[in-house]
Write a protein that holds these residues in place. Structure first.
Motif, PDB file in Angstrom:
ATOM      1  N   GLN A  59       4.577  -5.564   0.259  1.00 50.95           N
ATOM      2  CA  GLN A  59       5.505  -5.267   1.349  1.00 50.95           C
ATOM      3  C   GLN A  59       4.751  -4.938   2.635  1.00 50.95           C
ATOM      4  O   GLN A  59       5.203  -5.279   3.735  1.00 50.95           O
ATOM      5  N   LEU A  60       3.607  -4.291   2.511  1.00 52.64           N
ATOM      6  CA  LEU A  60       2.777  -4.020   3.691  1.00 52.64           C
ATOM      7  C   LEU A  60       2.260  -5.320   4.300  1.00 52.64           C
ATOM      8  O   LEU A  60       2.227  -5.473   5.529  1.00 52.64           O
ATOM      9  N   MET A  61       1.841  -6.253   3.450  1.00 51.76           N
ATOM     10  CA  MET A  61       1.354  -7.532   3.945  1.00 51.76           C
ATOM     11  C   MET A  61       2.449  -8.289   4.691  1.00 51.76           C
ATOM     12  O   MET A  61       2.199  -8.917   5.721  1.00 51.76           O
ATOM     13  N   THR A  62       3.668  -8.220   4.193  1.00 55.42           N
ATOM     14  CA  THR A  62       4.786  -8.862   4.881  1.00 55.42           C
ATOM     15  C   THR A  62       5.013  -8.214   6.243  1.00 55.42           C
ATOM     16  O   THR A  62       5.245  -8.904   7.244  1.00 55.42           O
ATOM     17  N   ALA A  63       4.940  -6.887   6.297  1.00 58.09           N
ATOM     18  CA  ALA A  63       5.124  -6.181   7.572  1.00 58.09           C
ATOM     19  C   ALA A  63       4.005  -6.522   8.551  1.00 58.09           C
ATOM     20  O   ALA A  63       4.244  -6.657   9.756  1.00 58.09           O
ATOM     21  N   LEU A  64       2.776  -6.672   8.049  1.00 59.92           N
ATOM     22  CA  LEU A  64       1.666  -7.070   8.920  1.00 59.92           C
ATOM     23  C   LEU A  64       1.900  -8.473   9.479  1.00 59.92           C
ATOM     24  O   LEU A  64       1.687  -8.717  10.671  1.00 59.92           O
ATOM     25  N   ARG A  65       2.331  -9.395   8.632  1.00 52.72           N
ATOM     26  CA  ARG A  65       2.558 -10.760   9.087  1.00 52.72           C
ATOM     27  C   ARG A  65       3.656 -10.823  10.144  1.00 52.72           C
ATOM     28  O   ARG A  65       3.576 -11.600  11.096  1.00 52.72           O
ATOM     29  N   ARG A  66       4.671 -10.020   9.983  1.00 58.98           N
ATOM     30  CA  ARG A  66       5.785 -10.012  10.941  1.00 58.98           C
ATOM     31  C   ARG A  66       5.489  -9.211  12.204  1.00 58.98           C
ATOM     32  O   ARG A  66       6.299  -9.189  13.128  1.00 58.98           O
ATOM     33  N   GLY A  67       4.359  -8.518  12.238  1.00 58.56           N
ATOM     34  CA  GLY A  67       4.010  -7.731  13.410  1.00 58.56           C
ATOM     35  C   GLY A  67       4.729  -6.407  13.494  1.00 58.56           C
ATOM     36  O   GLY A  67       4.722  -5.756  14.540  1.00 58.56           O
TER      37      GLY A  67
ATOM     38  N   VAL B 155       6.724   1.977   2.317  1.00 59.61           N
ATOM     39  CA  VAL B 155       7.092   0.944   1.352  1.00 59.61           C
ATOM     40  C   VAL B 155       6.529   1.328  -0.015  1.00 59.61           C
ATOM     41  O   VAL B 155       5.803   2.316  -0.154  1.00 59.61           O
ATOM     42  N   ASP B 156       6.861   0.507  -0.993  1.00 60.38           N
ATOM     43  CA  ASP B 156       6.459   0.803  -2.364  1.00 60.38           C
ATOM     44  C   ASP B 156       5.226   0.038  -2.823  1.00 60.38           C
ATOM     45  O   ASP B 156       4.489   0.511  -3.688  1.00 60.38           O
ATOM     46  N   THR B 157       5.002  -1.153  -2.267  1.00 61.15           N
ATOM     47  CA  THR B 157       3.927  -2.014  -2.770  1.00 61.15           C
ATOM     48  C   THR B 157       3.061  -2.535  -1.626  1.00 61.15           C
ATOM     49  O   THR B 157       3.520  -2.639  -0.474  1.00 61.15           O
ATOM     50  N   PRO B 158       1.826  -2.908  -1.931  1.00 61.94           N
ATOM     51  CA  PRO B 158       0.962  -3.533  -0.919  1.00 61.94           C
ATOM     52  C   PRO B 158       1.528  -4.859  -0.409  1.00 61.94           C
ATOM     53  O   PRO B 158       1.286  -5.234   0.743  1.00 61.94           O
TER      54      PRO B 158
ATOM     55  N   ASP C  96       2.207   4.793  -0.555  1.00 58.91           N
ATOM     56  CA  ASP C  96       1.616   5.869  -1.348  1.00 58.91           C
ATOM     57  C   ASP C  96       2.170   5.767  -2.756  1.00 58.91           C
ATOM     58  O   ASP C  96       3.213   6.349  -3.095  1.00 58.91           O
ATOM     59  N   GLN C  97       1.464   5.031  -3.607  1.00 58.91           N
ATOM     60  CA  GLN C  97       1.909   4.829  -4.977  1.00 58.91           C
ATOM     61  C   GLN C  97       1.527   5.982  -5.887  1.00 58.91           C
ATOM     62  O   GLN C  97       2.030   6.079  -7.007  1.00 58.91           O
ATOM     63  N   ALA C  98       0.645   6.859  -5.396  1.00 65.03           N
ATOM     64  CA  ALA C  98       0.256   8.024  -6.195  1.00 65.03           C
ATOM     65  C   ALA C  98       1.280   9.146  -6.065  1.00 65.03           C
ATOM     66  O   ALA C  98       1.739   9.716  -7.054  1.00 65.03           O
ATOM     67  N   GLY C  99       1.645   9.446  -4.829  1.00 62.03           N
ATOM     68  CA  GLY C  99       2.649  10.479  -4.596  1.00 62.03           C
ATOM     69  C   GLY C  99       2.221  11.868  -5.013  1.00 62.03           C
ATOM     70  O   GLY C  99       3.065  12.697  -5.372  1.00 62.03           O
ATOM     71  N   THR C 100       0.937  12.164  -4.939  1.00 61.42           N
ATOM     72  CA  THR C 100       0.433  13.480  -5.329  1.00 61.42           C
ATOM     73  C   THR C 100       0.186  14.331  -4.093  1.00 61.42           C
ATOM     74  O   THR C 100       0.212  13.849  -2.948  1.00 61.42           O
ATOM     75  N   SER C 101      -0.085  15.598  -4.343  1.00 63.41           N
ATOM     76  CA  SER C 101      -0.375  16.487  -3.222  1.00 63.41           C
ATOM     77  C   SER C 101      -1.659  16.069  -2.513  1.00 63.41           C
ATOM     78  O   SER C 101      -1.776  16.192  -1.291  1.00 63.41           O
TER      79      SER C 101
ATOM     80  N   ILE D 251      -2.436   3.590  -1.145  1.00 59.05           N
ATOM     81  CA  ILE D 251      -2.985   4.578  -2.072  1.00 59.05           C
ATOM     82  C   ILE D 251      -2.498   4.205  -3.465  1.00 59.05           C
ATOM     83  O   ILE D 251      -1.297   4.261  -3.743  1.00 59.05           O
ATOM     84  N   PRO D 252      -3.390   3.787  -4.371  1.00 62.86           N
ATOM     85  CA  PRO D 252      -2.981   3.274  -5.679  1.00 62.86           C
ATOM     86  C   PRO D 252      -2.458   4.380  -6.597  1.00 62.86           C
ATOM     87  O   PRO D 252      -2.687   5.577  -6.341  1.00 62.86           O
ATOM     88  N   PRO D 253      -1.770   3.987  -7.677  1.00 61.08           N
ATOM     89  CA  PRO D 253      -1.241   5.005  -8.603  1.00 61.08           C
ATOM     90  C   PRO D 253      -2.319   5.870  -9.237  1.00 61.08           C
ATOM     91  O   PRO D 253      -2.089   7.058  -9.503  1.00 61.08           O
ATOM     92  N   ASP D 254      -3.513   5.308  -9.486  1.00 62.48           N
ATOM     93  CA  ASP D 254      -4.588   6.074 -10.112  1.00 62.48           C
ATOM     94  C   ASP D 254      -5.528   6.669  -9.068  1.00 62.48           C
ATOM     95  O   ASP D 254      -6.753   6.747  -9.281  1.00 62.48           O
ATOM     96  N   PHE D 255      -4.963   7.090  -7.953  1.00 64.69           N
ATOM     97  CA  PHE D 255      -5.759   7.645  -6.851  1.00 64.69           C
ATOM     98  C   PHE D 255      -6.617   8.819  -7.319  1.00 64.69           C
ATOM     99  O   PHE D 255      -7.798   8.922  -6.984  1.00 64.69           O
TER     100      PHE D 255
END
Length: 371
Positions: A86-94, A81-84, A55-60, A102-106
């Motif tokens: 890092q999510l891709m790494t977590a997906l690859r590792r299972g 996590v902070d970035t996409p 969640d890079q937006a961090g809004t309500s 959620i991008p910063p300009d959500f």
């Protein structure tokens, strides 16, 4: 036909089955196991999928959207996590099956009616892909961007603002998911069955007397008997790999050496389990019966046929004991997601622990004696 003699044979068979505890257990256990597994443990409606959040937006509004997604019951946030990347790494590792970005300009994207959220999916499992589509139906918060700036009609919450992006199997071909799992199924069925009858066959053929007269220790005898079957297992692995790539175009995105390392671990686990069964069984028929008692839960609970995430928590704990469960995560991670074996170290450690425990029990139970 003499009914009296016929009845005597029937009574004899019934008494023999009553004395054979393993056969009696199979008569009762197989239908009970199938009823419990299919009626209670097998669930095609996926719930509580492990999900990573960026969640890079961090809004309500972004937090409200995440709460709505969690309320569907499809996902359970287990990683933030902070970035996409890092999510891709977590997906690859299972580590996770889904990732929500959620991008910063959500807020701006939501207001303009553009794509505002991405759901990243481990598409190697087509069932997970289908479950992820439900998240795309969650409506975005339709509150105005600012109190003094009303929302354009039909902008926020419109269709297409939540997109699902599938990785590793965008074509949703079932063979991509099934063929790697077939390596585990074939190795489990053959390795356990072959070794389960190994020691029993020596007794039935009278070869145990010859082995007793040799200076072989129990561990030397048992390890020596399983090594030829390990070579057979590697041949079977090679056949499935070659046919899978040739007939079904199944990719091997990771290292082939890592695939063989995973296969060696499963082969060793199944051989040690088969040896333990052979020390308990009194005949080859009993050994095959006990093998079936192990093989049935393995194929149903490991995640090969039915999604692991759809099973009740208690059943998942039972499935974690099975070596096939950990092998499927290993081989699919290596072949389909390009992961390395050290990135999947929990599964490697689980298989090593299983091998040590089963082989130790088998050696302790085996006695080089006729009685």
């Amino acid at each position: 036909m003499n009914l009296r003699r016929l009845w005597a044979i029937v009574l004899k068979e019934l008494r023999q089955m009553r004395r054979d505890r393993i056969t009696l257990a199979m008569i009762v256990g197989i239908p009970v196991m199938q009823l419990v597994l299919f009626g209670y443990a097998i669930n095609l409606n996926l719930r509580n999928l492990d999900t990573g959040i960026a969640d890079q937006a961090g809004t309500s509004a972004s937090r409200a959207l995440l709460m709505d997604m969690v309320a569907t019951g499809v996902i359970t946030p287990t990683l933030h996590v902070d970035t996409p990347e890092q999510l891709m790494t977590a997906l690859r590792r299972g580590q996770v099956s889904l990732g929500i970005v959620i991008p910063p300009d959500f807020e701006r994207r939501r207001f303009d009616g553009r794509e505002a959220v991405q759901v990243l999916v481990d598409g190697s499992d087509t069932v997970v892909q289908s479950a992820a589509v439900q998240l795309a139906q969650v409506p975005l918060d339709t509150q105005p961007l600012r109190n003094d700036r009303p929302l354009r009609a039909g902008a926020a919450g419109s269709a297409g603002q939540i997109s699902v992006v599938a990785f590793y199997n965008p074509e949703r071909r079932s063979a991509i998911n099934i063929v790697p799992g077939l390596i585990g199924i074939i190795l489990t069925m053959t390795m356990v069955m072959f070794t389960a009858v190994a020691i029993v066959r020596e007794r039935e053929r009278g070869n145990m007397e010859l082995l007793i007269a040799t200076p072989l220790s129990s561990s030397e005898l048992m390890v020596g008997k399983v090594l030829p079957y390990a070579a057979i297992g590697l041949i079977q692995t090679t056949l499935v790999l070659l046919l899978g790539m040739w007939l079904f175009q199944v990719p091997v995105r990771g290292s082939v050496l890592d695939v063989y390392l995973a296969a060696v671990l499963l082969i060793a686990a199944n051989l040690s389990l088969g040896l333990l069964i052979s020390t308990k069984a009194q005949s080859q028929f009993q050994a095959m019966q006990m093998t079936m008692f192990v093989f049935l839960p393995s194929i149903l609970l490991s995640g090969f046929m039915f999604p692991f995430a759809g099973m009740p928590r208690v059943v998942q704990w039972v499935a974690e004991i099975l070596p096939l469960t950990h092998f499927l995560r290993l081989v699919r991670g290596i072949m389909l997601r390009g992961a390395r074996w050290w990135e999947l170290w929990p599964e490697v450690l689980a298989l090593l622990a299983f091998i040590v425990v089963m082989m130790t029990l088998a050696i302790l139970r085996f006695r080089k004696r006729l009685d």
